[in-house]
Each structure stands twice: as C-alpha cells, then as structure tokens.
Design a protein around this motif. Structure first.
Motif, PDB file in Angstrom:
ATOM      1  N   LEU A 265     -41.499 -41.199  -0.679  1.00 27.67           N
ATOM      2  CA  LEU A 265     -41.969 -41.925  -1.946  1.00 27.67           C
ATOM      3  C   LEU A 265     -41.073 -43.086  -2.047  1.00 27.67           C
ATOM      4  N   PHE A 266     -40.120 -42.749  -1.565  1.00 26.77           N
ATOM      5  CA  PHE A 266     -39.204 -44.397  -2.116  1.00 26.77           C
ATOM      6  C   PHE A 266     -39.272 -44.963  -1.084  1.00 26.77           C
ATOM      7  N   PHE A 267     -39.594 -45.165  -0.598  1.00 25.78           N
ATOM      8  CA  PHE A 267     -39.967 -46.547   0.466  1.00 25.78           C
ATOM      9  C   PHE A 267     -41.783 -47.029  -0.195  1.00 25.78           C
ATOM     10  N   SER A 302     -28.394 -36.607   2.151  1.00 31.97           N
ATOM     11  CA  SER A 302     -28.586 -37.158   3.126  1.00 31.97           C
ATOM     12  C   SER A 302     -30.353 -37.904   2.925  1.00 31.97           C
ATOM     13  N   ASN A 303     -31.089 -37.579   1.313  1.00 31.74           N
ATOM     14  CA  ASN A 303     -32.207 -38.413   0.992  1.00 31.74           C
ATOM     15  C   ASN A 303     -31.283 -40.161   0.632  1.00 31.74           C
ATOM     16  N   LEU A 304     -30.587 -39.810  -0.322  1.00 30.34           N
ATOM     17  CA  LEU A 304     -29.372 -40.920  -0.521  1.00 30.34           C
ATOM     18  C   LEU A 304     -29.332 -42.102   0.423  1.00 30.34           C
ATOM     19  N   ASP A 305     -28.114 -41.475   1.869  1.00 31.30           N
ATOM     20  CA  ASP A 305     -27.790 -41.975   2.166  1.00 31.30           C
ATOM     21  C   ASP A 305     -28.883 -43.243   3.370  1.00 31.30           C
ATOM     22  N   LEU A 306     -30.300 -42.017   3.411  1.00 33.43           N
ATOM     23  CA  LEU A 306     -31.049 -42.937   4.831  1.00 33.43           C
ATOM     24  C   LEU A 306     -32.109 -43.608   3.747  1.00 33.43           C
ATOM     25  N   GLU A 307     -32.218 -43.227   3.029  1.00 30.27           N
ATOM     26  CA  GLU A 307     -33.239 -44.327   1.486  1.00 30.27           C
ATOM     27  C   GLU A 307     -32.427 -45.298   1.814  1.00 30.27           C
ATOM     28  N   TYR A 308     -31.347 -45.518   1.579  1.00 35.28           N
ATOM     29  CA  TYR A 308     -30.583 -47.101   1.490  1.00 35.28           C
ATOM     30  C   TYR A 308     -30.625 -47.911   2.273  1.00 35.28           C
ATOM     31  N   ASN A 534     -25.310 -44.810 -10.663  1.00 31.38           N
ATOM     32  CA  ASN A 534     -26.662 -44.850 -10.954  1.00 31.38           C
ATOM     33  C   ASN A 534     -28.280 -45.247 -10.383  1.00 31.38           C
ATOM     34  N   TYR A 535     -27.402 -44.912  -8.939  1.00 30.53           N
ATOM     35  CA  TYR A 535     -28.684 -45.278  -8.208  1.00 30.53           C
ATOM     36  C   TYR A 535     -30.018 -43.622  -7.704  1.00 30.53           C
ATOM     37  N   VAL A 536     -30.823 -44.584  -8.019  1.00 30.28           N
ATOM     38  CA  VAL A 536     -32.107 -43.658  -7.979  1.00 30.28           C
ATOM     39  C   VAL A 536     -32.919 -43.482  -6.740  1.00 30.28           C
ATOM     40  N   VAL A 537     -32.797 -42.438  -6.631  1.00 32.22           N
ATOM     41  CA  VAL A 537     -33.375 -41.578  -5.259  1.00 32.22           C
ATOM     42  C   VAL A 537     -34.146 -40.877  -4.870  1.00 32.22           C
ATOM     43  N   GLU A 540     -37.505 -34.437  -4.023  1.00 29.21           N
ATOM     44  CA  GLU A 540     -38.031 -33.380  -4.412  1.00 29.21           C
ATOM     45  C   GLU A 540     -39.520 -33.667  -5.039  1.00 29.21           C
ATOM     46  N   GLY A 541     -40.079 -35.018  -5.063  1.00 29.27           N
ATOM     47  CA  GLY A 541     -40.912 -35.218  -5.212  1.00 29.27           C
ATOM     48  C   GLY A 541     -40.914 -36.346  -7.132  1.00 29.27           C
ATOM     49  N   GLY A 542     -39.409 -36.587  -7.071  1.00 36.40           N
ATOM     50  CA  GLY A 542     -39.379 -37.140  -8.344  1.00 36.40           C
ATOM     51  C   GLY A 542     -38.252 -38.393  -8.124  1.00 36.40           C
ATOM     52  N   PHE A 543     -37.544 -39.021  -9.078  1.00 38.08           N
ATOM     53  CA  PHE A 543     -36.425 -39.528  -8.924  1.00 38.08           C
ATOM     54  C   PHE A 543     -35.520 -38.578  -9.649  1.00 38.08           C
ATOM     55  N   SER A 544     -34.292 -39.095  -8.583  1.00 35.84           N
ATOM     56  CA  SER A 544     -32.966 -38.590  -9.629  1.00 35.84           C
ATOM     57  C   SER A 544     -32.287 -40.119  -9.981  1.00 35.84           C
ATOM     58  N   LEU A 545     -31.337 -39.847 -10.585  1.00 31.44           N
ATOM     59  CA  LEU A 545     -29.879 -40.737 -10.543  1.00 31.44           C
ATOM     60  C   LEU A 545     -28.238 -40.602  -9.475  1.00 31.44           C
TER      61      LEU A 545
END
Length: 635
Positions: A265-267, A302-308, A534-537, A540-545
């Motif tokens: 979703l992030f990519f 983990s989502n935050l670290d890996l996505e960015y 304010n990182y967009v991460v 769970e199928g959506g985006f959180s700050l």
C-alpha cells in the motif's frame, strides 16, 4: 587450669579467625529498584541458575583510541577496518585472568568439569543451585511478585573476593531485575513479559490518530511527511549504482513485525517500482514476521522503519534482522550475537535477565541453537529501540557498549534513536536524588544505548506548522520530544569535547547537578537528527501519522547507506563509525543547524536548541549532497 586456659585461647583464636567472606567486596548493586513488584519470598535453594561470569577483556581501554585511528577524517589509517578475527584476538582476556577466575571457582568447591570457558575466552558458564550461587557470591536471591501474578528473581547486590574482582566485569543472573523463576531445573530462566524489545505504549513510535489527506505534495510537508518531503529536506538526490555491494540492516524485536500488504500500500502511493518487494529476512533466534497480532503497537514500528528505509535507498536491498521468538522475545544482545559470533552465549554476551536465552524448550519456543554469527555485520544498522540508562548497571552497559565499538572497528555504522520523552525516561518518568526512577522525580533520565559513545544517537526535528521544506526546521515538539542530555555512566569521548565545551560555555543550561550530570566530562547526546514528526505510514490497510526518533534513525541510516554506495562504486570502503567525522569542523557546513525548540521533561523546559551542537538535535540534520561531496574525498 593452665591447660584449660590454653584450650580456651586456641578456641578464641579460632573464633577470631577471618571469615571466608571477610575479603569479599561488593561488585555490583541493582541499578534501579523494581517498580510495582513486591519481595515475597527467598528463592528456593534447589532452583538452578545458569550463572555466567563475564571475564574482563584485554585492551578495552584502547578501544576509543583505536577506533579514532580508523575513523578520524585526518587519520592516515582512516577506513582501514579490522577483521573479526583481529578484533577477537586483540580483546580476548589474558590467560592469567581466566586462570584466576577458574581457580576461585575450583577452590570454592566446583569441579573443573562443571566450568565451561567460551572459545573467545570472554565468558565462563557454570550452572548451579540458588544455594550454591548465594554462597559463591555472598548474596541472597529473592522472588518478587507483580500484581499481574508474574514472578521474577533477583539479588540486590553480590560480592566477589578482592583478588577476583579485577578479573570480572559482571555476573549474570544477579542484580538486573528482569527474570522469572524457573519451574523446571532443566529450563533456562525466562524473561518476563516486560521485554526491552516488545512494543508498548511507551517504547515504540507514537500516533495522534489524525486522518491523512488524500492529496499529498511538497506543499503539505508541514502536516504530512512522505519520502518526497525527506528528499527535499535533506537534498537526497543520489541514486544507488552498486546496490548489490551494499548492505543496510533494520533491527526489529518479535512480536513487532511488518505487514506485507501495508508495504505494498505504501509503495503503491510513494514508490511504485517496489510493489511486491520485501526486506531480506534474517531470522535471529526464531524471529518471525508474525501476523496473528495486528495493531499499531504490533506493526507500527516495523512498518515505519521498513517503508521509509526501503523507499529512500531503492533499489538497495534492506535486511530485516528479526530478533527473538514469540515466547521469549529478545534484547539488544541477541541481534549482536547474529553479527558477531564471539558475543554469543558462552562465547560473548547473552544474559538471561535481559535477553532471550536459546534453545527455548517452552511450548512454541525456538528450540534450536542460538543464532551466532549467522550474518556479516551490515554496513549500516538502524535500531529504533532503547531503555532507560538507569535500568542498566555500569558493568552491563559498558560491556555492551564495547561491542558496538567493535562493530565500528569492523566497518559498521550503528545508529540508535535517542528516545521520545525529551530529558525524561520512558513514559515521562524521571529520577530521584539517588538515581532511581520514581513518579514525580526531578532528575533527568538519559537513554541507553544512545548514551554509548560508540553508537551514533539520532534525535528528532520537525517542519514547523505553516512552514515549507525550504524553511529551517526546529526540534520536534509535536507528540514527542527529542531525547537528549548527558550520561550518568559514560565519560565524554574525544570527538565531542570541543562541541560540548562550547555549548556549556556559551549556552549554559539553567539547571544544577541535582537535575543532570553537569560535570562537563560525560558523554552527551544526540549526535545528529532528522525529522521525526507527521510521518505518513501505511498501517492496517490505511494511513496513520507517526511520530518519534523511531523515524529519525532509519532516515539517517538511509542517507549513510546511499553515501556508502557512492564510495563502494569507486572502490572505497563503507564509512563505519561516523562520529569523528560529523563533529569535525570540516563537515559542519554539511549539516543544517537547528537553533529553535527544546526537549522538555521532568517538569522543566529541558535543554534548548542552539547554534552549533546541542543536547536536543546534536550537530543538526544532514545535507546529503554536501555530505556526499565530503565523504567521497576521504580515503
């Protein structure tokens, strides 16, 4: 009568003779008393303790000097990193030290067959009953009970013979308070559910629950940080040339794990060419990317670290060092095991009160040999976890810190986030006058391992509301506050003496020694910073700050990884330990100085960001283009 007097005199001399414990001296005391735990009983004498004696290593006093010789930009031996074999050989304990400790154990009554010396000679293992351990260490083990029903064991202090103390760094399990009572003598001690690496409301990234806008651009970076915002903020224009020669490791502790669907979703939104791409998984001690528990607490970090990290370094492969099984979890030493075989249990550093001990025979546990030296140390490693420095004894913190220095010698850059509570400890808890964490404490509580002088500590900044990526950032004061301050354990390393001296002289903090270590002789942190707000991460199928130095560390790691690629492409070595360089006056122009904002905590405004280095944002945020130019000039 004369005979009777002689007999009485002999008896008197016998009773006056020194006790076997008369020459014992306290070696370690518990660093912090357990909060919310009650001492309920003496540990049963027959319980088995897997005692581990950390042997004092040779030449560790030379580590800083040696590390300086290969990491200072003006050194003629810059970049000449050591091999793992050379590191082990140089720091192994002396035979005299090993013999002294073994002789003490044998003289105390332990058969030589029970004594096991590690191949690296840095640890001795000897299982014994609680009764034997109490006699050996002149201490008492007690069971402590938590309102939840969990039980842990510990001793308040332990002692060693005076002639042995100089040969021993620490002994486990003893004063660190994080173990359970073993129900079966055949089982190792298990850590409680209060794991260093486990996600919780206080040791992971934070979210404010805000909704993410549909249309994101450089114009909205003050509200929503994306990879595009970071590239603009830090002049990240370089594209990898030799990604197959490079390596970037991200450490996560089970049950914290990423969700594959969230990565995609992030990519899909920010890096389309990476859809379907996954990090290269290295399972350490049964570490798994678990999916049965899904929430911000279990997936946010983990989502935050890996996505960015993956988006910013694309197409460089990112290695996920997933550490610990679902039963025990893991601590910092477990991931060190995987990259340095000499640091493993019986070969190095695991301690059952801080780390997962493997094999784990518990139902569902990782019942295989521990992961020792299963991967070459990555060129860069980012870790977004920490603990209060007050929760570690000097011996434990020092021994682990030395291992980070050894990784630097071998050419790795180790980055730790500096914490999210400003000058306070986790959860905003501060210290009393005795250095103990208490509600209402007034003394600042530094973060470990960020205070270790052999890691690079990363603080957090923010784009101020209604500002742009072209405006100066400030210290992060949204949801979190950048961790920073002064250690209560480690002396000041040479690389930051001028910077810290200048800060204390020109911008003296308005606090006394009752609030922080103002001696001017101790390690100060962080070293540098990056955006943490304010990182967009995708989650769970959506985006959180998401907010936190948890975000800052992998961003800085990504920048160092890109610079390593450029150096590798022209036949040069990776950077390794970078602290000497980033404090060098020749590199000051390559950082964006942060001069506004603070890191409040403990009922105070905390420290303030100032011109030059400060204990809020370090030397500032990186300008990748400028850093690249400077680093390519180094050998």
């Amino acid at each position: 009568m004369r005979l009777l007097l002689q007999v009485l005199a002999i008896c008197a001399l016998a009773f006056a003779a020194p006790s076997p414990r008369a020459n014992y001296v306290v070696h370690e005391r518990r660093a912090a008393e357990p909060v919310a735990w009650t001492k309920t009983r003496r540990l049963e004498a027959h319980k088995i303790l897997p005692l581990r004696v950390g042997i004092r290593q040779e030449n560790t006093h030379e580590l800083e000097e040696i590390l300086t010789s290969i990491s200072h930009p003006e050194s003629p031996t810059y970049g000449q990193h050591w091999s793992p074999e050379k590191v082990v050989e140089y720091f192994s304990p002396s035979q005299a030290t090993i013999s002294t400790v073994k002789r003490w154990l044998i003289d105390t009554g332990f058969h030589p067959d029970r004594i096991r010396v590690s191949p690296s000679k840095s640890w001795i293992d000897i299982a014994m009953t609680a009764s034997e351990a109490e006699s050996l260490l002149d201490t008492e083990y007690h069971v402590y009970t938590h309102p939840s029903g969990h039980e842990q064991i510990g001793c308040e202090s332990y002692s060693l013979p005076d002639h042995v103390r100089e040969h021993v760094e620490l002994i486990k399990p003893t004063v660190h308070f994080v173990h359970r009572v073993p129900d079966d003598p055949a089982l190792s001690l298990k850590r409680s559910t209060n794991k260093l690496g486990a996600p919780s409301s206080y040791n992971g990234p934070k979210t404010n629950g805000a909704q993410v806008a549909d249309a994101l651009s450089l114009a909205t970076c003050d509200k929503f940080i994306t990879p595009e915002c970071l590239r603009a903020l830090y002049s990240i224009e370089y594209e990898p040339i030799v990604p197959h020669l490079n390596s970037y490791g991200i450490v996560e502790f089970t049950p914290q794990a990423y969700l594959a669907s969230d990565l995609d979703l992030f990519f899909t939104n920010f890096s389309k060419s990476q859809i379907g791409t996954r990090p290269a998984l290295v399972s350490i001690d049964g570490g798994i990317v678990q999916t049965q528990n899904q929430s911000f607490d279990f997936n946010g970090e983990s989502n935050l670290d890996l996505e960015y990290a993956m988006a910013l370094t694309n197409p460089t492969p990112v290695t996920l060092l997933q550490t610990g099984d679902l039963v025990q979890g893991a601590g910092f030493d477990n991931w060190l095991d995987a990259v340095d075989k000499s640091f493993c249990t019986f070969q190095g550093g695991d301690v059952p009160n801080q780390d997962g001990i493997y094999p784990d025979p518990a139902p569902g546990g990782f019942n295989e040999s521990e992961s020792c030296g299963i991967i070459k140390p990555p060129n860069v490693v980012s870790i977004s976890y920490g603990q209060d420095e007050s929760s570690a004894t000097v011996a434990y913190a020092t021994r682990q810190c030395i291992e980070y220095g050894k990784l630097g010698l071998m050419g790795s850059t180790v980055l730790y986030s500096s914490g999210d509570y400003g000058v306070a400890g986790y959860g905003g808890v501060c210290l009393d006058n005795n250095g103990q964490p208490v509600d209402g404490g007034k003394k600042f509580s530094p973060d470990f391992p960020a205070t270790c002088p052999f890691v690079t500590a990363v603080g957090a900044t923010q784009i101020n509301p209604n500002s742009t990526v072209n405006d100066p950032e400030s210290a992060c004061e949204q949801v979190i506050y950048s961790g920073g301050g002064f250690s209560n354990i480690f002396p000041m390393p040479s690389y930051q003496k001028d910077a810290v001296k200048s800060y204390l002289k020109n911008y003296p903090p308005p606090y006394t020694a009752e609030q922080y270590n103002n001696s001017g002789t101790v390690r100060a942190y962080p070293d540098l910073s990056a955006n943490g707000a304010n990182y967009v991460v995708a989650l769970e199928g959506g985006f959180s700050l998401v907010f936190g130095t948890s975000a800052s560390a992998p961003v800085v790691g990504s920048i160092i990884t890109l610079i390593n690629d450029a150096r590798l492409a022209i036949g040069k070595r990776p950077l390794g330990f970078i602290n000497h360089v980033i404090y060098s006056p020749w590199f000051s122009w390559a950082f964006n100085d942060i001069t506004s904002g603070g890191n409040q905590g403990c009922g105070t405004p905390g420290f303030s960001s100032t011109k030059g280095w400060d204990p809020v944002t370090g030397v500032g945020t990186p300008n990748t283009k400028f850093l690249l130019a400077e680093f390519l000039l180094l050998p």
